[in-house]
Write a protein that holds these residues in place. Structure first.
Motif, short mmCIF file in Angstrom:
data_model
loop_
_atom_site.label_atom_id
_atom_site.label_comp_id
_atom_site.label_asym_id
_atom_site.label_seq_id
_atom_site.Cartn_x
_atom_site.Cartn_y
_atom_site.Cartn_z
N LEU A 186 51.68 19.99 12.67
CA LEU A 186 52.46 19.34 13.57
C LEU A 186 51.68 17.57 14.98
N SER A 187 50.73 18.28 14.49
CA SER A 187 49.74 17.95 15.97
C SER A 187 48.78 16.45 14.72
N LEU A 188 48.37 16.69 13.77
CA LEU A 188 47.93 15.85 12.66
C LEU A 188 49.19 14.99 12.40
N SER A 189 50.31 15.41 12.28
CA SER A 189 50.95 13.76 11.80
C SER A 189 51.45 13.45 12.71
N PHE A 190 51.77 13.67 13.78
CA PHE A 190 52.31 13.47 15.19
C PHE A 190 50.98 12.11 15.52
N TYR A 191 49.59 12.86 15.68
CA TYR A 191 48.65 11.27 15.83
C TYR A 191 48.98 10.29 14.79
N ALA A 192 49.24 10.72 13.62
CA ALA A 192 49.32 10.25 11.97
C ALA A 192 50.43 9.02 12.30
N GLN A 193 51.31 9.34 12.82
CA GLN A 193 52.33 8.89 13.17
C GLN A 193 52.82 7.89 14.08
N THR A 194 52.27 8.12 15.54
CA THR A 194 52.20 7.06 17.12
C THR A 194 51.72 6.45 17.28
N THR A 229 48.73 5.47 19.33
CA THR A 229 47.70 6.44 19.87
C THR A 229 46.67 5.03 20.81
N ILE A 230 46.41 5.62 22.10
CA ILE A 230 45.60 4.90 23.05
C ILE A 230 44.06 5.74 23.49
N CYS A 231 42.98 5.58 23.21
CA CYS A 231 41.92 6.28 23.44
C CYS A 231 41.17 5.38 24.21
N HIS A 232 40.90 5.91 24.98
CA HIS A 232 39.89 5.04 26.47
C HIS A 232 38.05 5.82 26.16
N TYR A 233 37.21 4.68 26.62
CA TYR A 233 35.76 5.29 26.44
C TYR A 233 35.26 4.77 27.66
N LYS A 234 34.23 5.81 27.46
CA LYS A 234 33.51 5.87 28.58
C LYS A 234 31.64 5.16 28.15
N ARG A 244 24.75 4.38 19.67
CA ARG A 244 23.54 3.40 19.44
C ARG A 244 22.87 3.16 20.52
N GLY A 245 21.74 2.93 20.06
CA GLY A 245 19.90 2.80 20.62
C GLY A 245 20.12 3.11 22.11
N THR A 246 20.22 2.73 22.47
CA THR A 246 19.78 3.74 23.62
C THR A 246 20.67 4.47 25.40
N PHE A 247 22.44 4.20 24.49
CA PHE A 247 23.85 4.71 25.29
C PHE A 247 24.20 5.33 24.69
N VAL A 248 25.09 6.26 24.82
CA VAL A 248 26.38 6.78 24.16
C VAL A 248 27.68 6.50 25.27
N LEU A 249 28.32 6.59 24.04
CA LEU A 249 30.35 5.81 24.07
C LEU A 249 30.34 7.00 23.35
N SER A 250 31.66 8.03 24.54
CA SER A 250 32.32 8.83 24.59
C SER A 250 34.04 8.72 25.00
N LEU A 251 34.73 9.53 24.13
CA LEU A 251 36.31 9.64 24.48
C LEU A 251 35.86 10.42 25.69
N VAL A 252 36.66 9.27 26.88
CA VAL A 252 37.36 10.85 28.11
C VAL A 252 38.70 11.31 28.39
N GLU A 253 39.53 10.13 28.08
CA GLU A 253 41.14 10.31 27.38
C GLU A 253 41.94 10.25 26.48
N ILE A 254 42.71 10.53 25.59
CA ILE A 254 43.79 10.29 24.91
C ILE A 254 45.31 10.06 25.21
N SER A 255 45.77 9.41 24.99
CA SER A 255 47.42 8.89 25.64
C SER A 255 48.60 8.60 24.12
N THR A 256 49.11 9.24 23.81
CA THR A 256 50.30 8.66 22.32
C THR A 256 52.27 8.84 23.42
N SER A 257 52.04 8.31 24.48
CA SER A 257 52.93 8.14 25.60
C SER A 257 53.10 7.08 25.59
#
Length: 235
Positions: free
Chosen positions: A13-21, A23-28, A188-201
């Motif tokens: 159900l979780s996989l189907s939810f992310y696939a069909q709705t 989604t907004i992901c914030h990276y830092k 990438r190179g000398t920096f790391v970009l990572s997911l900090v928040e995810i929303s489907t609302s």
């Protein structure tokens, strides 16, 4: 056995939810190696390194957003603060170091686009979604998700990403994608970009970029190479 079935049902159900709705992901930027002064007696060099390190600090405040829904995604920097009078222009330099413009992908049509400005003109660069990933067995937890490491040998360097099959979206930041799961971290190179928040609302409305002249990645890179060659000849 019953617990295993319940877990599998929840996961499905979780996989189907992310696939069909949508989604907004914030990276830092969560890690960015400090630039070192290699010529302490050279004032120009010291000042240049100082500016780079100020820009590096500015990138830690950046907010990057990846939006995706169905077969399309968009990734870009949405907040670039440059209000510190002690570091004028630092954010602009930091933006240049990380990469500017919008990245757009449509996995259904296989189209990859990136907006860019060069020689005072606007371009939308078009390429195909074609990543030769090498997926390893190495795993780690990133923001509660179990992730696998993948490598992308490119131009003599290796770009490293971590993706999670728990979110079955073959998208990622900085135009990366093509893996069996969302890319949650990029080294990438000398920096790391990572997911900090995810929303489907929140509603997601992704539009295909219409930014200046449409040009192939091959022609765009050749244009830049020719431009660099002209500059070097003048020198």
């Amino acid at each position: 056995m019953k617990k295993a079935l319940i877990f599998c049902s929840i996961l499905f159900l979780s996989l189907s939810f992310y696939a069909q709705t949508g989604t907004i992901c914030h990276y830092k930027i969560v890690e960015f190696k400090e630039f070192e002064i290699k010529k302490p007696d050279d004032e120009a060099h010291r000042n240049a390194i100082k500016r780079l390190n100020q820009a590096r600090k500015a990138t830690l405040k950046f907010d990057f957003v990846l939006e995706f829904k169905d077969s399309v995604s968009s990734f870009q920097l949405v907040d670039r603060m440059d209000n510190d009078v002690n570091m004028p222009g630092s954010a602009k330099i930091g933006h240049a170091m990380i990469g500017s413009g919008e990245f757009y992908q449509n996995t259904k049509s296989g189209v990859w686009l990136k907006t860019s400005e060069a020689t005072g003109k606007k371009y939308t660069i078009q390429d195909s979604i074609d990543f030769d990933w090498i997926v390893t067995k190495e795993t780690k937890i990133v923001n509660r998700f179990t992730c696998f490491r993948a490598e992308l040998p490119e131009n003599g360097t290796i770009k490293e990403v971590w993706f999670t099959p728990q979110i079955p979206a073959s998208f990622g930041p900085l135009g990366f994608g093509g893996l069996p799961g969302l890319i949650v971290e990029v080294k990438r190179g000398t920096f790391v970009l990572s997911l900090v928040e995810i929303s489907t609302s929140q509603p997601v409305n992704i539009k295909k970029p219409d930014f200046g002249k449409l040009i192939s990645a091959e022609k765009y890179n050749k244009m830049l190479d020719d431009m660099r060659g002209t500059i070097f000849k003048q020198d």
